[in-house]
Design an enzyme around this catalytic site. Structure first.
Site, PDB file in Angstrom:
ATOM      1  N   LYS A 137       0.878  -1.178   0.000  1.00 56.85           N
ATOM      2  CA  LYS A 137       0.000   0.000   0.000  1.00 56.85           C
ATOM      3  C   LYS A 137       0.912   1.224   0.000  1.00 56.85           C
ATOM      4  CE  LYS A 137      -3.541   2.767   0.653  1.00 56.85           C
ATOM      5  NZ  LYS A 137      -4.530   2.998  -0.444  1.00 56.85           N
ATOM      6  N   ASN A 165     -14.016   3.201  -4.556  1.00 52.16           N
ATOM      7  CA  ASN A 165     -13.347   3.351  -3.270  1.00 52.16           C
ATOM      8  C   ASN A 165     -12.951   4.788  -3.030  1.00 52.16           C
ATOM      9  OD1 ASN A 165     -10.208   3.906  -2.944  1.00 52.16           O
ATOM     10  ND2 ASN A 165     -10.509   2.982  -4.938  1.00 52.16           N
ATOM     11  N   MET A 213     -10.769   5.358  -0.031  1.00 49.11           N
ATOM     12  CA  MET A 213     -10.091   4.924   1.194  1.00 49.11           C
ATOM     13  C   MET A 213      -9.440   6.092   1.923  1.00 49.11           C
ATOM     14  SD  MET A 213     -10.933   1.841   0.781  1.00 49.11           S
ATOM     15  CE  MET A 213     -10.119   1.003   2.111  1.00 49.11           C
ATOM     16  N   LEU A 241      -6.174   6.946   1.564  1.00 53.62           N
ATOM     17  CA  LEU A 241      -4.759   6.645   1.803  1.00 53.62           C
ATOM     18  C   LEU A 241      -4.471   6.128   3.220  1.00 53.62           C
ATOM     19  CD1 LEU A 241      -2.133   6.648   0.281  1.00 53.62           C
ATOM     20  CD2 LEU A 241      -1.926   9.103   0.674  1.00 53.62           C
ATOM     21  N   CYS A 276      -3.319   9.427  -6.407  1.00 52.85           N
ATOM     22  CA  CYS A 276      -4.365   9.091  -5.450  1.00 52.85           C
ATOM     23  C   CYS A 276      -5.519  10.087  -5.616  1.00 52.85           C
ATOM     24  CB  CYS A 276      -3.869   9.147  -4.013  1.00 52.85           C
ATOM     25  SG  CYS A 276      -5.190   8.701  -2.861  1.00 52.85           S
ATOM     26  N   VAL A 283      -3.229   1.786 -15.170  1.00 53.30           N
ATOM     27  CA  VAL A 283      -3.732   3.021 -14.616  1.00 53.30           C
ATOM     28  C   VAL A 283      -4.147   2.835 -13.159  1.00 53.30           C
ATOM     29  CG1 VAL A 283      -4.564   3.950 -16.833  1.00 53.30           C
ATOM     30  CG2 VAL A 283      -6.082   2.500 -15.438  1.00 53.30           C
ATOM     31  N   SER A 304      -7.187   3.966 -10.395  1.00 51.44           N
ATOM     32  CA  SER A 304      -8.649   3.985 -10.581  1.00 51.44           C
ATOM     33  C   SER A 304      -9.062   5.248 -11.346  1.00 51.44           C
ATOM     34  CB  SER A 304      -9.338   3.974  -9.219  1.00 51.44           C
ATOM     35  OG  SER A 304      -8.826   5.014  -8.409  1.00 51.44           O
ATOM     36  N   GLY A 318      -5.780  -2.548 -14.306  1.00 50.03           N
ATOM     37  CA  GLY A 318      -7.115  -2.046 -14.616  1.00 50.03           C
ATOM     38  C   GLY A 318      -7.955  -3.073 -15.337  1.00 50.03           C
ATOM     39  N   THR A 345      -9.347  -4.838  -8.135  1.00 54.90           N
ATOM     40  CA  THR A 345     -10.737  -5.189  -7.793  1.00 54.90           C
ATOM     41  C   THR A 345     -10.987  -6.692  -7.777  1.00 54.90           C
ATOM     42  OG1 THR A 345     -11.536  -3.070  -8.640  1.00 54.90           O
ATOM     43  CG2 THR A 345     -13.134  -4.876  -8.545  1.00 54.90           C
TER      44      THR A 345
HETATM   45  C1  LIG Z   1      -3.075   5.907  -2.570  1.00 53.38           C
HETATM   46  C2  LIG Z   1      -4.353   6.270  -2.588  1.00 53.38           C
HETATM   47  C3  LIG Z   1      -5.329   5.642  -3.473  1.00 53.38           C
HETATM   48  C4  LIG Z   1      -6.579   5.289  -2.999  1.00 53.38           C
HETATM   49  C5  LIG Z   1      -7.017   5.558  -1.609  1.00 53.38           C
HETATM   50  O1  LIG Z   1      -6.274   5.219  -0.654  1.00 53.38           O
HETATM   51  O2  LIG Z   1      -8.121   6.135  -1.500  1.00 53.38           O
HETATM   52  N1  LIG Z   1      -7.503   4.728  -3.819  1.00 53.38           N
HETATM   53  C6  LIG Z   1      -7.234   4.490  -5.146  1.00 53.38           C
HETATM   54  O3  LIG Z   1      -8.089   3.962  -5.901  1.00 53.38           O
HETATM   55  N2  LIG Z   1      -6.006   4.815  -5.629  1.00 53.38           N
HETATM   56  C7  LIG Z   1      -5.040   5.378  -4.861  1.00 53.38           C
HETATM   57  O4  LIG Z   1      -3.930   5.647  -5.379  1.00 53.38           O
END
Ligand SMILES: C=Cc1c(C(=O)O)[nH]c(=O)[nH]c1=O
Length: 312
Positions: free
Chosen positions: A44, A68, A70, A72, A130, A192, A194, A249, A272
């Site tokens: 990560k 998502n 998230m 980071l 991100c 790529v 997301s 991707g 995914t």
């Molecule tokens: C590093 C944060 C990323 C995140 C995230 O941690 O929200 N989600 C993604 O789809 N791609 C990212 O590069």
């Protein structure tokens, strides 16, 4: 039949691995991927300090993929660096990827200094894409900043390093980004990340499905394969051959892996579908790819990498 590959002269016995952010947040997950059929793993994206990330629900699966936001969440770069260095001591013939991302170039350089000081021998993936940190634009869409970051990075970091890019959707953008990327001794680019800031709706509740950013989040899965393939191929056509391409991707079967390699990818990453199926997916994808290669008379990746044909 071999699905082996190499990136930056480091050899991997399989060209299929996880995408950063999926099954790679802690030692437990990374150990499972390390012991799976995946050729290697990427962590990560580590930041200078550990992060909680955005409030949940922040990930949602649909029949066609995922969304998502998230934010980071991660244990901090030091955690991943310590773990990978320990593992590297035990498994000398294997090589690993560490992903990292700073919130400005100063932070990027601090992260890379930590990696240098740890005498890390693997490959660094600098995440420039991100889409989910509220208030922070995606660096990958700011071309001048990408140029400035890469200039500073390669003045300060001597090891093999690639960048994780967002998807681009315009031929002129492919041209402009390729012109910048070709100036630097990149080991690879990863296309790529997301597709940023999509929106998925629960019709019955008339509601979004993730909490952060009023439901806006990065889209992955089947939705993004055409975009991923186009980005892999567009850069394959434009970049100095010394800069390899990792394809990420929309990969969920051997055919998808085959298509990414046909477009020019030397390695592929699964996000995914790995989230949905778990690490057993790597065995399935590898077997399915081998079956396709066998049927087509290919014995190794190089036999068909980048050999996508056009219509006369
Ligand atoms: C590093 C944060 C990323 C995140 C995230 O941690 O929200 N989600 C993604 O789809 N791609 C990212 O590069």
């Amino acid at each position: 039949i071999s699905t082996a590959t190499s990136i930056a002269q480091q050899k991997f016995n399989n060209c299929i691995m996880n995408a950063s952010g999926v099954w790679c947040s802690d030692e437990k997950e990374l150990t499972i991927i390390d012991n799976s059929a995946a050729g290697t793993f990427v962590t990560k994206s580590g930041t200078l300090q550990p992060r909680e990330g955005n409030p949940s629900p922040r990930y949602f699966e649909t029949s066609w993929g995922s969304i998502n936001s998230m934010g980071l969440p991660n244990r901090g770069l030091d955690y991943y660096l310590d773990f990978v260095q320990k593992l590297q001591q035990q498994k000398r013939q294997k090589h690993y990827f560490i992903s990292c991302t700073g919130f400005n170039v100063q932070e990027d350089l601090l992260l890379l200094k930590k990696i240098t000081d740890a005498d890390f021998k693997g490959i660094v993936e600098l995440n420039l894409s991100c889409p989910n940190v509220p208030g922070k634009p995606q660096t990958g869409y700011d071309f001048a900043t990408v140029d400035m970051i890469l200039k500073n990075v390669f003045e300060n970091y001597a090891g093999p390093l690639g960048v994780k890019l967002p998807p681009y959707f315009d031929i002129v953008h492919f041209n402009q980004m390729a012109q910048i990327l070709n100036k630097y001794p990149l080991a690879y680019i990863n296309c790529v990340n997301s597709i940023g800031n999509g929106l998925y709706i629960d019709d019955e509740k008339e509601q979004v499905v993730i909490k952060p950013k009023n439901g806006f989040g990065g889209i992955g899965g089947d939705y993004i394969k055409p975009t991923a393939l186009a980005n892999v191929h567009a850069f394959y056509q434009r970049l100095d051959p010394k800069i390899q391409i990792i394809g990420t991707g929309g990969i969920k079967n051997g055919q998808d892996v085959f298509e990414h390699i046909l477009c020019g990818a030397s390695m592929v990453q699964v996000g995914t579908a790995l989230m949905k199926e778990g690490p057993d997916i790597f065995e399935r994808l590898t077997q399915e790819l081998k079956t396709i290669m066998q049927a087509k008379g290919y014995s190794k990746i190089a036999d068909f990498k980048g050999k996508l044909k056009y219509l006369a």
